[in-house]
Design a protein around this motif. Structure first.
Motif, PDB file in Angstrom:
ATOM      1  N   PRO A  47       0.817  -1.219   0.000  1.00 26.60           N
ATOM      2  CA  PRO A  47       0.000   0.000   0.000  1.00 26.60           C
ATOM      3  C   PRO A  47       0.849   1.266   0.000  1.00 26.60           C
ATOM      4  O   PRO A  47       1.933   1.304   0.585  1.00 26.60           O
ATOM      5  N   GLY A  48       0.357   2.282  -0.699  1.00 27.92           N
ATOM      6  CA  GLY A  48       1.020   3.587  -0.690  1.00 27.92           C
ATOM      7  C   GLY A  48       2.383   3.593  -1.347  1.00 27.92           C
ATOM      8  O   GLY A  48       3.197   4.456  -1.064  1.00 27.92           O
ATOM      9  N   GLN A  49       2.656   2.624  -2.200  1.00 28.83           N
ATOM     10  CA  GLN A  49       3.962   2.550  -2.843  1.00 28.83           C
ATOM     11  C   GLN A  49       3.779   2.506  -4.358  1.00 28.83           C
ATOM     12  O   GLN A  49       2.743   2.075  -4.861  1.00 28.83           O
ATOM     13  N   LEU A  50       4.822   2.947  -5.070  1.00 30.21           N
ATOM     14  CA  LEU A  50       4.833   2.831  -6.523  1.00 30.21           C
ATOM     15  C   LEU A  50       5.645   1.591  -6.900  1.00 30.21           C
ATOM     16  O   LEU A  50       6.823   1.500  -6.573  1.00 30.21           O
ATOM     17  N   MET A  79      -8.073  16.968 -11.306  1.00 29.66           N
ATOM     18  CA  MET A  79      -7.437  17.794 -12.336  1.00 29.66           C
ATOM     19  C   MET A  79      -6.368  18.694 -11.736  1.00 29.66           C
ATOM     20  O   MET A  79      -5.355  18.973 -12.356  1.00 29.66           O
ATOM     21  N   GLU A  80      -6.592  19.133 -10.491  1.00 26.11           N
ATOM     22  CA  GLU A  80      -5.576  19.958  -9.846  1.00 26.11           C
ATOM     23  C   GLU A  80      -4.320  19.152  -9.549  1.00 26.11           C
ATOM     24  O   GLU A  80      -3.202  19.615  -9.783  1.00 26.11           O
ATOM     25  N   LEU A  81      -4.513  17.950  -9.050  1.00 23.91           N
ATOM     26  CA  LEU A  81      -3.354  17.110  -8.708  1.00 23.91           C
ATOM     27  C   LEU A  81      -2.509  16.797  -9.932  1.00 23.91           C
ATOM     28  O   LEU A  81      -1.304  16.589  -9.832  1.00 23.91           O
ATOM     29  N   THR A  82      -3.147  16.737 -11.102  1.00 29.51           N
ATOM     30  CA  THR A  82      -2.395  16.415 -12.318  1.00 29.51           C
ATOM     31  C   THR A  82      -2.065  17.676 -13.121  1.00 29.51           C
ATOM     32  O   THR A  82      -1.625  17.583 -14.256  1.00 29.51           O
ATOM     33  N   LEU A  91       4.871  12.199 -11.183  1.00 30.37           N
ATOM     34  CA  LEU A  91       3.490  12.464 -10.777  1.00 30.37           C
ATOM     35  C   LEU A  91       2.914  11.247 -10.049  1.00 30.37           C
ATOM     36  O   LEU A  91       2.310  11.368  -8.978  1.00 30.37           O
ATOM     37  N   LEU A  92       3.124  10.064 -10.640  1.00 31.00           N
ATOM     38  CA  LEU A  92       2.576   8.844 -10.035  1.00 31.00           C
ATOM     39  C   LEU A  92       3.209   8.595  -8.667  1.00 31.00           C
ATOM     40  O   LEU A  92       2.527   8.222  -7.714  1.00 31.00           O
ATOM     41  N   HIS A  93       4.512   8.817  -8.600  1.00 34.52           N
ATOM     42  CA  HIS A  93       5.180   8.610  -7.320  1.00 34.52           C
ATOM     43  C   HIS A  93       4.620   9.563  -6.263  1.00 34.52           C
ATOM     44  O   HIS A  93       4.351   9.169  -5.130  1.00 34.52           O
ATOM     45  N   GLY A  94       4.408  10.810  -6.689  1.00 29.35           N
ATOM     46  CA  GLY A  94       3.825  11.786  -5.775  1.00 29.35           C
ATOM     47  C   GLY A  94       2.434  11.357  -5.308  1.00 29.35           C
ATOM     48  O   GLY A  94       2.111  11.451  -4.125  1.00 29.35           O
ATOM     49  N   LEU A  95       1.632  10.845  -6.242  1.00 27.48           N
ATOM     50  CA  LEU A  95       0.271  10.431  -5.889  1.00 27.48           C
ATOM     51  C   LEU A  95       0.289   9.264  -4.899  1.00 27.48           C
ATOM     52  O   LEU A  95      -0.559   9.177  -4.012  1.00 27.48           O
ATOM     53  N   SER A  96       1.271   8.376  -5.078  1.00 24.57           N
ATOM     54  CA  SER A  96       1.319   7.239  -4.151  1.00 24.57           C
ATOM     55  C   SER A  96       1.558   7.748  -2.732  1.00 24.57           C
ATOM     56  O   SER A  96       1.076   7.150  -1.775  1.00 24.57           O
ATOM     57  N   ARG A  97       2.281   8.865  -2.603  1.00 25.24           N
ATOM     58  CA  ARG A  97       2.562   9.402  -1.260  1.00 25.24           C
ATOM     59  C   ARG A  97       1.427  10.283  -0.763  1.00 25.24           C
ATOM     60  O   ARG A  97       0.831  10.030   0.267  1.00 25.24           O
ATOM     61  N   THR A  98       1.076  11.329  -1.561  1.00 25.80           N
ATOM     62  CA  THR A  98       0.117  12.307  -1.036  1.00 25.80           C
ATOM     63  C   THR A  98      -1.297  11.751  -0.986  1.00 25.80           C
ATOM     64  O   THR A  98      -2.065  12.097  -0.102  1.00 25.80           O
TER      65      THR A  98
END
Lengths: 332, 321
Positions: free
Chosen positions: B34-37, B130-133, B187-194
């Motif tokens: 979980p929460g990992q890329l 849309m903001e996150l991306t 971006l994907l790595h950031g999403l896995s964290r935030t």
């Protein structure tokens, strides 16, 4: 959408007022809403002839457009339409059996009334629908289904050609006239019948709007978003079959409306959202057929053109223009 | 360690066509944390997409178990699965008439009624995606007017709007240029964290996977799956096992792929990075040896060899020929 509704009302009045006997729009108004007729013959013409015809034009335009839109989205093919699943050919097949084979084998020589034609057309459309459904049940891929539909259509047309080759001149003419399409000549009972079937055919559409939107991304994405594509396919076959089947059965094959109108709606409303596209296509289809029919009346003359010729004359340049001007894969 | 969100054990998969059946792989074990890329790497045809199909519940397992959040995947309905898993697939999206906003809104499909009406909360989630991306300015652009990189971001935003804890992306960086590839993975790595997403990315891009992935799954033909923390796998030399042929190998010191060429036997003196690029050029040209030592100088760059001085590697190589 409101503007399009106004256009529909105007087209309707225009359609009703034009014809071999011209009835002014104010006369139509007074007659329909206040029951005041300057002459009884006008009432006869309007109520028994022009009103049913205008209603049939609306129902046919709406039915064909909505079934065309469903097929285009479902098959993700901008050229899909009621002809594509072989439904129109199926209805033609039923009528050909009645008129052509009837004349060859002598079981329906002269007694061909509109009900018989409608029933034969419905049975024919239903037959092809069942065959296509059997295929749909076996294959998973919508492209395969599309090709099978086209092949069914081709095979059925071949059978019709064979029947036409062996049948007499009288029957051949009758069939040819039917195949040119006609919105008129239907009584109120048939109009009610048609309206009922169209309403039943619209029912699945209302519950599939969300699914059709998701399907714009393709079957895999749609199912990843929880859309049951198999169920949607059955709904689509049922709805498109009923809508285009009943229209073809009562009016004969009406060309181009099913293909061209959804594109018109996409271009005018500039959207891919089916919440807009379904009502928009229905309105455009109804308006288009009302106007085509008014045009086909050759206002002021007693002659009228077959509706299929008029829609083709308008539809063919429209589709060619669309293909040349716009990149289908980008705009679809 | 936290509990895995997807775990497979003894997974055996294959296709059945006609009377023939073709096994793709067997005895596969894996855990998506979980929460990992996590990046799934492997050569073409090894069955990466097949594995993803099975995780999406589209392909029945021949053997073994696939568990998603404590429940076997085969027990999920399509609607339930769509709230757990969001995907970005390789198949092209043709609907060019759609705006970015409409596309991202489609991500809400699993939560909508039959009319497709979006509630205020749905719209908030769509806007947030849309903001996150970083797509909010492109909200009303049509898909046909976007660049490939922007379109891929829009697809990721759509998957985000689906609000599923797990995201699976099949080659999201294919057809993109280097900058966009890094941006997407970042971006994907950031999403896995935030956003606390568990993300599985199938990719061919080893360089970028090493740079951004927390975990790697290495899938090889006919063998078990190697999984582990990216840097652990590098240090243990596991990444090399992706390349069964000996002509390519992974240089764990330099962190990149190399063609296995004969070593150049020559003495080179100079700055470390200059030395390695010079050797690279010599290897490419097939020059394996030089008779006397080479000296490299910085600012201005020059190569001294025997009694000559060269301003560029090109001149130097021309001389050696």
């Amino acid at each position: 959408m409101l503007g399009a509704g106004m256009v529909l009302v105007i087209s309707f009045l225009l359609n009703v007022s034009l014809g071999s006997v011209s009835i002014s729009i104010s006369q139509v108004f007074e007659g329909l809403f206040f029951g005041e007729w300057s002459r009884d013959s006008l009432r006869q013409i309007l109520v028994n002839y022009r009103l049913p015809k205008a209603l049939v034009a609306i129902l046919a335009g709406l039915g064909l457009s909505i079934s065309g839109l469903q097929m285009q989205t479902f098959f993700r093919n901008p050229l899909a339409g009621p002809y594509v699943l072989g439904i129109s050919s199926g209805a033609g097949f039923g009528v050909a059996i009645l008129i052509l084979a009837g004349s060859i084998f002598g079981f329906a020589s002269h007694a061909v009334n509109p009900w018989a034609i409608a029933i034969a057309g419905t049975l024919g459309a239903g037959l092809i629908l069942v065959l296509v459904s059997l295929v749909a049940w076996r294959v998973k891929d919508s492209m395969t289904l599309l090709i099978v539909g086209v092949m069914f259509g081709a095979a059925v047309s071949a059978i019709i050609s064979v029947l036409a080759y062996f049948s007499g001149a009288e029957a051949l003419k009758l069939y040819t006239i039917w195949s040119m399409g006609s919105l008129g000549g239907l009584g109120w009972e048939q109009v009610w019948m048609m309206m009922g079937v169209v309403l039943v055919g619209l029912f699945p559409v209302v519950f599939s709007i969300r699914a059709f939107n998701a399907l714009l991304l393709g079957e895999s994405y749609a199912s990843s978003m929880g859309v049951n594509t198999t169920r949607l396919r059955w709904w689509m076959i049922l709805s498109a079959g009923l809508l285009s089947g009943v229209v073809t059965a009562f009016c004969g094959p009406v060309a181009f409306v099913g293909i061209a109108v959804p594109h018109m709606a996409r271009i005018i409303w500039k959207t891919a959202d089916h919440r807009v596209l379904f009502p928009a296509s229905a309105l455009c289809g109804a308006v288009l057929l009302l106007l085509c029919d008014a045009l086909g009346q050759l206002p002021g003359s007693a002659q009228s053109l077959p509706i299929n010729a008029v829609t083709s004359l308008i539809g063919a340049p429209l589709v060619i223009g669309l293909v040349l001007k716009r990149n289908f894969s980008k705009d679809f | 360690m936290k509990k895995s969100v997807i775990s497979g054990s003894y997974v055996r998969l294959g296709y059945q066509k006609g009377g023939q059946s073709k096994e793709i792989f067997q005895n596969l074990h894996f855990d998506l944390l979980p929460g990992q890329l996590t990046c799934l790497l492997g050569p073409n045809g090894v069955g990466k997409t097949t594995l993803v199909k099975a995780i999406l519940g589209k392909l029945p397992l021949w053997d073994g178990k696939l568990v998603l959040q404590d429940r076997e995947i085969s027990n999920y309905s399509q609607a339930e699965l769509s709230r757990q898993l969001a995907v970005v697939l390789t198949e092209p999206v043709l609907a060019g008439n759609m705006t970015v906003g409409q596309l991202v809104s489609l991500g809400r499909t699993p939560y909508l009624g039959w009319s497709g009406y979006l509630s205020v909360k749905d719209k908030q989630i769509v806007n947030q995606a849309m903001e996150l991306t970083h797509l909010i300015e492109l909200k009303d652009e049509r898909l046909s007017e976007l660049s490939d990189g922007q379109r891929q971001k829009a697809m990721i935003a759509r998957a985000l709007a689906q609000d599923a804890p797990i995201m699976i992306l099949d080659e999201p960086t294919a057809h993109l240029d280097l900058v966009n590839r890094f941006e997407i993975m970042q971006l994907l790595h950031g999403l896995s964290r935030t956003q606390d997403k568990s993300i599985l990315v199938i990719t061919h891009d080893l360089d970028i996977a090493l740079e951004t992935a927390d975990y790697l799954w290495l899938l090889r033909k006919g063998q078990s799956l190697i999984a582990g923390l990216t840097e652990d796998l590098i240090l243990r030399g596991k990444v090399n096992e992706l390349f069964p042929s000996s002509s390519i190998r992974f240089n764990s010191d330099r962190g990149k792929m190399e063609l296995d060429r004969p070593e150049v036997k020559v003495e080179v003196n100079g700055d470390e990075s200059q030395v390695s690029w010079l050797l690279n050029a010599m290897k490419k040209s097939g020059i394996n040896a030089a008779t006397s030592p080479i000296f490299l100088e910085k600012e201005p760059f020059c190569i001294r060899y025997e009694e000559f001085e060269f301003q560029s590697i090109q001149e130097f190589l021309a001389y050696l020929y």
